[in-house]
Write a protein that holds these residues in place. Structure first.
Motif, PDB file in Angstrom:
ATOM      1  N   SER A 257       4.741  -1.508  -0.501  1.00 38.59           N
ATOM      2  CA  SER A 257       5.706  -1.516  -1.592  1.00 38.59           C
ATOM      3  C   SER A 257       5.185  -0.625  -2.705  1.00 38.59           C
ATOM      4  O   SER A 257       4.006  -0.271  -2.738  1.00 38.59           O
ATOM      5  CB  SER A 257       5.916  -2.937  -2.115  1.00 38.59           C
ATOM      6  N   GLU A 258       6.067  -0.238  -3.603  1.00 40.30           N
ATOM      7  CA  GLU A 258       5.699   0.607  -4.748  1.00 40.30           C
ATOM      8  C   GLU A 258       4.943   1.856  -4.286  1.00 40.30           C
ATOM      9  O   GLU A 258       3.885   2.202  -4.810  1.00 40.30           O
ATOM     10  CB  GLU A 258       4.867  -0.190  -5.760  1.00 40.30           C
ATOM     11  N   MET A 259       5.508   2.538  -3.306  1.00 38.84           N
ATOM     12  CA  MET A 259       4.855   3.719  -2.750  1.00 38.84           C
ATOM     13  C   MET A 259       4.724   4.843  -3.766  1.00 38.84           C
ATOM     14  O   MET A 259       3.935   5.769  -3.573  1.00 38.84           O
ATOM     15  CB  MET A 259       5.630   4.216  -1.527  1.00 38.84           C
ATOM     16  N   GLN A 260       5.514   4.787  -4.837  1.00 42.68           N
ATOM     17  CA  GLN A 260       5.458   5.849  -5.830  1.00 42.68           C
ATOM     18  C   GLN A 260       4.230   5.759  -6.722  1.00 42.68           C
ATOM     19  O   GLN A 260       3.886   6.735  -7.407  1.00 42.68           O
ATOM     20  CB  GLN A 260       6.722   5.824  -6.713  1.00 42.68           C
TER      21      GLN A 260
ATOM     22  N   ALA B  11       0.204   5.378  -2.936  1.00 42.77           N
ATOM     23  CA  ALA B  11       0.444   6.658  -2.265  1.00 42.77           C
ATOM     24  C   ALA B  11      -0.832   7.183  -1.628  1.00 42.77           C
ATOM     25  O   ALA B  11      -0.823   7.674  -0.491  1.00 42.77           O
ATOM     26  CB  ALA B  11       0.995   7.669  -3.275  1.00 42.77           C
ATOM     27  N   ALA B  12      -1.939   7.069  -2.339  1.00 40.10           N
ATOM     28  CA  ALA B  12      -3.217   7.549  -1.802  1.00 40.10           C
ATOM     29  C   ALA B  12      -3.652   6.716  -0.599  1.00 40.10           C
ATOM     30  O   ALA B  12      -4.166   7.250   0.393  1.00 40.10           O
ATOM     31  CB  ALA B  12      -4.286   7.499  -2.888  1.00 40.10           C
ATOM     32  N   LEU B  13      -3.447   5.407  -0.677  1.00 38.23           N
ATOM     33  CA  LEU B  13      -3.839   4.525   0.426  1.00 38.23           C
ATOM     34  C   LEU B  13      -3.007   4.811   1.676  1.00 38.23           C
ATOM     35  O   LEU B  13      -3.536   4.906   2.793  1.00 38.23           O
ATOM     36  CB  LEU B  13      -3.688   3.067  -0.001  1.00 38.23           C
TER      37      LEU B  13
ATOM     38  N   ASN C  21       8.853   0.709   3.962  1.00 39.51           N
ATOM     39  CA  ASN C  21       8.817   0.575   2.510  1.00 39.51           C
ATOM     40  C   ASN C  21       9.658  -0.627   2.100  1.00 39.51           C
ATOM     41  O   ASN C  21      10.871  -0.656   2.317  1.00 39.51           O
ATOM     42  CB  ASN C  21       9.355   1.851   1.856  1.00 39.51           C
ATOM     43  N   THR C  22       9.034  -1.606   1.491  1.00 42.66           N
ATOM     44  CA  THR C  22       9.727  -2.853   1.154  1.00 42.66           C
ATOM     45  C   THR C  22      10.311  -2.843  -0.246  1.00 42.66           C
ATOM     46  O   THR C  22      10.964  -3.797  -0.645  1.00 42.66           O
ATOM     47  CB  THR C  22       8.754  -4.032   1.255  1.00 42.66           C
TER      48      THR C  22
ATOM     49  N   LEU D  89      -2.818   2.077 -14.205  1.00 46.11           N
ATOM     50  CA  LEU D  89      -1.522   2.388 -14.806  1.00 46.11           C
ATOM     51  C   LEU D  89      -1.269   1.549 -16.050  1.00 46.11           C
ATOM     52  O   LEU D  89      -0.728   2.036 -17.049  1.00 46.11           O
ATOM     53  CB  LEU D  89      -0.395   2.172 -13.790  1.00 46.11           C
ATOM     54  N   LEU D  90      -1.640   0.287 -16.006  1.00 44.39           N
ATOM     55  CA  LEU D  90      -1.535  -0.566 -17.188  1.00 44.39           C
ATOM     56  C   LEU D  90      -2.408  -0.014 -18.312  1.00 44.39           C
ATOM     57  O   LEU D  90      -2.002   0.017 -19.478  1.00 44.39           O
ATOM     58  CB  LEU D  90      -1.956  -1.998 -16.848  1.00 44.39           C
TER      59      LEU D  90
END
Length: 338
Positions: free
Chosen positions: A78-81, A86-88, A107-108, A256-257
């Protein structure tokens, strides 16, 4: 006016046609394309020449289903963006393809019901294994997949699910070290910036950080104002830094946070980092090293995670430990005072 007629689709070349052209038996063709099977050099040469001429390709999926192995590995994500996911995923695809696996990415979009549906799909395709990168599927669903013969490997999730395998990071140790780093930097008013996601890895970081702070007698203000992303970090800064007892040391559950928090702190509150405020992140995504952030954070070992999974995909489950724990590495940059 002439009409364009589409050409009929060319039928795939069968092993029987290869055998007929090569002048050998059907079983000889099968043995030629089976690793380790016994076939004479002369017969192999005839079969390969005929296959080349006809454009024959082995149907690995059909063969695999007969042998109860499809060669498919599913990635539930999930949250592929986001940079970390994305790296994983990119690392997993490259590594698994290198060992001859067909990778199916589902992609969920972060919704629990979508995660459940995606995991059920892997049963329909008889995947050799499913790697759950998302923290979403409930334990009951994972147990159902295991009962149906599915091999399930979960990343950064540790719970009592019989038959599942786990690759986990030392989230607790990293969060405790984050508290120690801030304490050594002279911070006395701490904050924990997290999210409403509630994934096992984030929850583990939260609990360990709060436990370490309590052990050292430090107070912690917790902010969870939205999903795990930049905007949530910025909103946390607006809430925490507007208070009279605003924190001087912050641990963010993800990079990101931290980015959102840092930008709001510097631009909206005119705070200097690390002079006025120390910030620690988690993940070490590429942007953490950008000159605008220079974030002190913890690096998750992406290559080691995927190398380990690639190494156990085809191994007998009885020979593989149920749980593999991997350390995270501190990456010192410029957001914490020496």
């Amino acid at each position: 006016m002439s009409k364009n007629k589409s050409k009929p689709r060319k039928a795939s070349v069968s092993a029987n046609k290869v055998a007929e052209l090569a002048g050998v038996s059907r079983s000889a063709v099968s043995r030629t394309f089976t690793d380790g099977a016994s076939v004479s050099p002369e017969t192999r040469a005839k079969v390969l020449a005929a296959a080349e001429k006809l454009g024959y390709h082995v149907n690995h999926l059909a063969r695999g289903l007969i042998q109860h192995r499809s060669g498919i590995v599913c990635l539930i994500v999930s949250e592929m963006q986001t940079p970390y996911q994305a790296a994983l995923v990119e690392t997993a695809i490259r590594r698994l393809q290198a060992i001859g696996k067909v990778v199916m990415v589902l992609n969920t979009a972060g919704q629990p019901e979508n995660v459940a549906a995606a995991l059920r799909q892997t049963l329909n395709y008889r995947a050799d294994a499913t790697v759950v990168i998302s923290g979403g599927p409930p334990a009951s669903l994972i147990e159902t997949c295991i009962e149906n013969g599915q091999r399930v490997i979960l990343i950064n999730r540790n719970e009592p699910i019989e038959g599942a395998q786990f690759v986990i990071m030392d989230n607790e140790g990293a969060a405790r070290e984050a508290c120690l780093m801030l304490r050594r930097a002279g911070c006395s008013r701490l904050a924990l910036v997290s999210s409403t996601a509630g994934t096992p890895s984030i929850v583990a970081r939260e609990r360990a950080f709060l436990a370490a702070a309590a052990e050292f007698g430090l107070s912690v203000t917790v902010s969870r104002s939205g999903p795990t992303g930049y905007d949530t970090g910025a909103e946390a800064a607006r809430h925490l830094l507007a208070a009279s007892d605003r924190p001087d040391g912050v641990f963010c559950a993800t990079d990101l946070l931290a980015f959102g928090f840092m930008d709001a702190a510097r631009i909206e509150f005119r705070m200097a980092i690390p002079d006025d405020l120390c910030v620690v992140g988690f993940d070490d995504i590429p942007q953490a090293g950008w000159i605008g952030y220079n974030l002190t954070t913890f690096r998750q070992p992406l290559t080691e995670i995927i190398d380990y999974i690639a190494g156990i995909i085809d191994a007998d489950e009885a020979d593989v430990p149920r749980e593999k724990s991997l350390p995270v590495q501190i990456v010192w940059r410029k957001t914490v005072r020496p």
